[in-house]
Structures are given as structure tokens and as C-alpha cells.
Design a protein around this motif. Sequence first.
Motif, PDB file in Angstrom:
ATOM      1  N   THR A 159       1.016  50.885 -65.703  1.00 45.55           N
ATOM      2  CA  THR A 159       0.702  49.388 -66.107  1.00 45.55           C
ATOM      3  C   THR A 159       0.978  48.293 -65.216  1.00 45.55           C
ATOM      4  OG1 THR A 159       0.289  50.212 -68.485  1.00 45.55           O
ATOM      5  CG2 THR A 159       0.371  47.862 -68.026  1.00 45.55           C
ATOM      6  N   ARG A 160       0.201  47.581 -64.715  1.00 41.41           N
ATOM      7  CA  ARG A 160       0.497  46.339 -63.896  1.00 41.41           C
ATOM      8  C   ARG A 160       0.075  45.031 -64.729  1.00 41.41           C
ATOM      9  NH1 ARG A 160       3.462  49.399 -62.441  1.00 41.41           N
ATOM     10  NH2 ARG A 160       3.854  50.319 -60.554  1.00 41.41           N
ATOM     11  N   HIS A 161       0.681  44.005 -64.415  1.00 38.04           N
ATOM     12  CA  HIS A 161       0.447  42.598 -65.008  1.00 38.04           C
ATOM     13  C   HIS A 161       0.139  41.715 -63.821  1.00 38.04           C
ATOM     14  CE1 HIS A 161       1.746  43.539 -69.183  1.00 38.04           C
ATOM     15  NE2 HIS A 161       2.568  44.280 -68.667  1.00 38.04           N
ATOM     16  N   TYR A 162      -1.132  41.232 -63.738  1.00 37.09           N
ATOM     17  CA  TYR A 162      -1.451  40.346 -62.650  1.00 37.09           C
ATOM     18  C   TYR A 162      -1.710  39.098 -63.100  1.00 37.09           C
ATOM     19  CZ  TYR A 162      -2.354  45.121 -60.633  1.00 37.09           C
ATOM     20  OH  TYR A 162      -2.239  46.536 -60.012  1.00 37.09           O
ATOM     21  N   ASP A 163      -0.641  38.206 -63.426  1.00 38.10           N
ATOM     22  CA  ASP A 163      -0.897  36.969 -63.894  1.00 38.10           C
ATOM     23  C   ASP A 163      -1.954  36.557 -64.735  1.00 38.10           C
ATOM     24  OD1 ASP A 163      -0.239  34.178 -63.463  1.00 38.10           O
ATOM     25  OD2 ASP A 163      -1.918  33.905 -61.915  1.00 38.10           O
ATOM     26  N   GLY A 164      -1.867  37.309 -65.896  1.00 38.07           N
ATOM     27  CA  GLY A 164      -2.763  36.870 -66.983  1.00 38.07           C
ATOM     28  C   GLY A 164      -3.752  38.351 -67.076  1.00 38.07           C
ATOM     29  N   VAL A 165      -3.664  39.027 -66.386  1.00 41.85           N
ATOM     30  CA  VAL A 165      -4.524  40.388 -66.481  1.00 41.85           C
ATOM     31  C   VAL A 165      -3.681  41.460 -66.697  1.00 41.85           C
ATOM     32  CG1 VAL A 165      -6.549  41.789 -65.430  1.00 41.85           C
ATOM     33  CG2 VAL A 165      -6.559  39.218 -65.220  1.00 41.85           C
ATOM     34  N   GLU A 166      -3.993  42.384 -67.526  1.00 39.84           N
ATOM     35  CA  GLU A 166      -2.918  43.511 -67.801  1.00 39.84           C
ATOM     36  C   GLU A 166      -3.853  44.635 -67.466  1.00 39.84           C
ATOM     37  OE1 GLU A 166      -0.485  44.652 -71.243  1.00 39.84           O
ATOM     38  OE2 GLU A 166      -2.217  45.873 -71.503  1.00 39.84           O
ATOM     39  N   VAL A 167      -3.623  45.537 -66.431  1.00 41.84           N
ATOM     40  CA  VAL A 167      -4.370  46.712 -65.950  1.00 41.84           C
ATOM     41  C   VAL A 167      -3.488  47.898 -66.121  1.00 41.84           C
ATOM     42  CG1 VAL A 167      -5.906  47.837 -64.164  1.00 41.84           C
ATOM     43  CG2 VAL A 167      -5.646  45.266 -64.364  1.00 41.84           C
ATOM     44  N   THR A 168      -4.122  48.896 -67.097  1.00 47.25           N
ATOM     45  CA  THR A 168      -3.362  50.256 -67.244  1.00 47.25           C
ATOM     46  C   THR A 168      -4.328  51.245 -66.458  1.00 47.25           C
ATOM     47  OG1 THR A 168      -2.545  49.725 -69.484  1.00 47.25           O
ATOM     48  CG2 THR A 168      -2.846  51.967 -68.663  1.00 47.25           C
ATOM     49  N   TYR A 169      -3.482  51.864 -65.476  1.00 47.15           N
ATOM     50  CA  TYR A 169      -4.424  52.983 -64.712  1.00 47.15           C
ATOM     51  C   TYR A 169      -4.094  54.322 -65.433  1.00 47.15           C
ATOM     52  CZ  TYR A 169      -4.667  49.332 -61.138  1.00 47.15           C
ATOM     53  OH  TYR A 169      -4.911  48.154 -60.334  1.00 47.15           O
ATOM     54  N   LEU A 170      -5.205  54.846 -65.615  1.00 44.97           N
ATOM     55  CA  LEU A 170      -5.195  56.120 -66.208  1.00 44.97           C
ATOM     56  C   LEU A 170      -5.481  57.298 -64.905  1.00 44.97           C
ATOM     57  CD1 LEU A 170      -7.105  55.884 -69.495  1.00 44.97           C
ATOM     58  CD2 LEU A 170      -4.683  55.446 -69.180  1.00 44.97           C
ATOM     59  N   VAL A 171      -4.353  58.022 -64.533  1.00 44.11           N
ATOM     60  CA  VAL A 171      -4.517  58.801 -63.357  1.00 44.11           C
ATOM     61  C   VAL A 171      -4.700  60.214 -63.983  1.00 44.11           C
ATOM     62  CG1 VAL A 171      -3.518  59.538 -61.352  1.00 44.11           C
ATOM     63  CG2 VAL A 171      -3.367  57.295 -61.974  1.00 44.11           C
ATOM     64  N   ARG A 172      -5.593  60.870 -63.596  1.00 49.30           N
ATOM     65  CA  ARG A 172      -5.578  62.465 -64.116  1.00 49.30           C
ATOM     66  C   ARG A 172      -5.744  63.189 -62.804  1.00 49.30           C
ATOM     67  NH1 ARG A 172      -9.509  61.864 -67.417  1.00 49.30           N
ATOM     68  NH2 ARG A 172      -8.321  61.766 -69.201  1.00 49.30           N
ATOM     69  N   LYS A 173      -4.959  64.319 -62.767  1.00 48.71           N
ATOM     70  CA  LYS A 173      -5.091  65.173 -61.919  1.00 48.71           C
ATOM     71  C   LYS A 173      -5.749  66.587 -62.208  1.00 48.71           C
ATOM     72  CE  LYS A 173      -3.662  67.392 -57.892  1.00 48.71           C
ATOM     73  NZ  LYS A 173      -4.450  66.943 -56.522  1.00 48.71           N
ATOM     74  N   THR A 174      -6.797  66.986 -61.543  1.00 53.19           N
ATOM     75  CA  THR A 174      -7.623  68.257 -61.938  1.00 53.19           C
ATOM     76  C   THR A 174      -7.411  69.114 -60.822  1.00 53.19           C
ATOM     77  OG1 THR A 174      -9.719  67.596 -60.660  1.00 53.19           O
ATOM     78  CG2 THR A 174      -9.098  66.736 -63.003  1.00 53.19           C
ATOM     79  N   PRO A 175      -7.627  70.220 -60.811  1.00 49.25           N
ATOM     80  CA  PRO A 175      -7.546  71.146 -59.682  1.00 49.25           C
ATOM     81  C   PRO A 175      -8.034  70.920 -58.406  1.00 49.25           C
ATOM     82  CG  PRO A 175      -7.844  72.499 -61.771  1.00 49.25           C
ATOM     83  CD  PRO A 175      -8.296  71.004 -62.044  1.00 49.25           C
ATOM     84  N   SER A 176      -9.131  70.202 -58.352  1.00 52.13           N
ATOM     85  CA  SER A 176      -9.841  69.824 -57.343  1.00 52.13           C
ATOM     86  C   SER A 176      -9.874  68.303 -56.827  1.00 52.13           C
ATOM     87  CB  SER A 176     -11.400  69.984 -57.625  1.00 52.13           C
ATOM     88  OG  SER A 176     -12.053  69.005 -58.712  1.00 52.13           O
ATOM     89  N   ALA A 177      -9.116  67.601 -57.922  1.00 49.44           N
ATOM     90  CA  ALA A 177      -9.134  65.838 -57.442  1.00 49.44           C
ATOM     91  C   ALA A 177      -8.316  65.203 -58.319  1.00 49.44           C
ATOM     92  CB  ALA A 177     -10.542  65.425 -57.307  1.00 49.44           C
ATOM     93  N   SER A 178      -7.884  63.954 -57.891  1.00 48.99           N
ATOM     94  CA  SER A 178      -7.250  63.038 -58.687  1.00 48.99           C
ATOM     95  C   SER A 178      -8.370  61.782 -58.918  1.00 48.99           C
ATOM     96  CB  SER A 178      -6.134  62.411 -57.912  1.00 48.99           C
ATOM     97  OG  SER A 178      -4.965  63.198 -57.889  1.00 48.99           O
TER      98      SER A 178
END
Length: 277
Positions: A159-178
Motif C-alpha cells: 500500500t502506498r499513500h500519494y498525498d490523499g490517494v491510497e493505492v493498494t497494489y495486489l501482486v500475484r505471481k503465477t507460474p508464467s507471469a506476475s
Amino acid sequence: MNKKILTSPGYLATAGILCMAAIAQSPAARAGDYLFVGVHRPPLANNKACPRFALVTEEFQTEDEAKAFKKSFLANKEFMDKSTEIFKPGRTGLVYQYQGHSPGLHGKCVFTKYSTAIGRDEPSARDNLAAHVRTFREYFISEPEVIKVWDRSGLDRITRHYDGVEVTYLVRKTPSASTVVAQIRNTNPDKLARLFFRVNGKLLKKPVDVDPQGKANFNLGRDVEHFGAAVQWLDPQERNQSISDEMMNSLKNSVREQIMIKDGKPQGKGSAIGVRG
């Protein structure tokens, strides 16, 4: 427990629904990325008696091992009313129990039933479980209780807070890609947040507009190695204004790529620049 029986009222109406009085787990179970879930019942000693079902769970390192176990499970002639499910990597599986009944031959019986729900992560699996209960409410005498969570979603959150914007990055690793999905929340009560993302060195042309105190999801795509964001603040009535070349050039230099994906996991100090429109 395959997909069709989890979404069919006909499945709930049979004695083969995961209705059990006993839960048996093989002592040979070992940690792995594949979980076999199977249900069976022994032959009834008295045809008028309510049936008793048993649950078998077993973890395996490979899908071939899980399928081989499933084949032997289904081939066992002593097992009746058999149902099976294999939970695979990249998903989260739930096993839950509840008190219920089934119409038909054993319609007067009240069972302790067990079933499964699957989702991309645990919140998603629980949402699918809740939707299933709403659809087949008449078969649930009690509320479901999750008794096993099997999480192989490969999902990491940053999660990152950008001066009033909260962004949660969901990162999924699969066998072929992220893959990366951004869940965005604008906490500003007055300003529209326009987010630009740079992925693998390329600024994506399509921005994401999030209304004041609004939410949005955005898929950054597959094969993501590094990424960052920049925020442009606008009055809501300015949402239809075009993006000038000057602004795009400014944003290209503003996005900081400090979130890296290494071994399928996000690392680094992500940040974003706020840009006034």
C-alpha cells in the motif's frame, strides 16, 4: 465439489452434497501446492437411517499426484456418493460446514454439511461463499462456518499513500507471469484524482479517474517487473479536459519506479508525484 455442483441447487438436493458426520484426514498428508478434497459415505447398514459422510483432505506437491489420488479415490468401490475438488495454486479455497437438509430420499434428515468455496484470494472466496448462501438460502438451517482456509493465491499486497490517494497494489505471481492490480481510494473530499501509471518503463496512455472520496480498480497487466504512479488533481468538472503533450511529457519524468517485483514479491519504496492540472 467441482464448479458445477457448487452452483447448482440439484447438487444441494442430493445426499452427495458434502454432508458428513466425520472428518478424516490422511496421516500421510504433506505440505504442497495442491489440495485434494473428497467426500464419501460407507454403505448404509439400514436404508432408513440418515447417511453419514466422511471428508478426506490431502496435500500434494504436483497436480499429477493430486489427480492420481483422485482417480484412486473415485475407483474405491466401498465409497458411495463421491464428490471431489482439487484446489490449485493461484487461488484460495475454503472448506465450510453448516446444518442443512436435502430433499428427496433423505429429506427428513438434518445433516452437518460441508462444502467448498474458491476465490482469487480469501476475501474473494468468502464473497463467493456468501453469494452461494444467498442463492440457496432454503438449504441452510444454520450459518456457514469456515473450518479450513487453504491459501495458495500467491497474492502480496503493498500500500502506498500519494498525498490523499491510497493505492493498494495486489501482486500475484503465477507460474508464467506476475500480474498487478491497483485498488485506488481517493480520500480528498473535493478533488478528482487522475492517476497515471508507468509499467516496465512505459507510461500507460489511459489514466484512471477517481471521484472525490471514490474508489476504483485498475489492472496494470501481466509480466510486470517494476511500476510507479503519478497523480494529477482536478476539479470534478474538468474530468473531460484533454491531456496535453506537455502534461504527458511532465508525467513521464514524474513517475518514480521504485516498486520492483523480485521472485514474485513487491519490493522497494514506491512513491508518486502530485501534479496540479
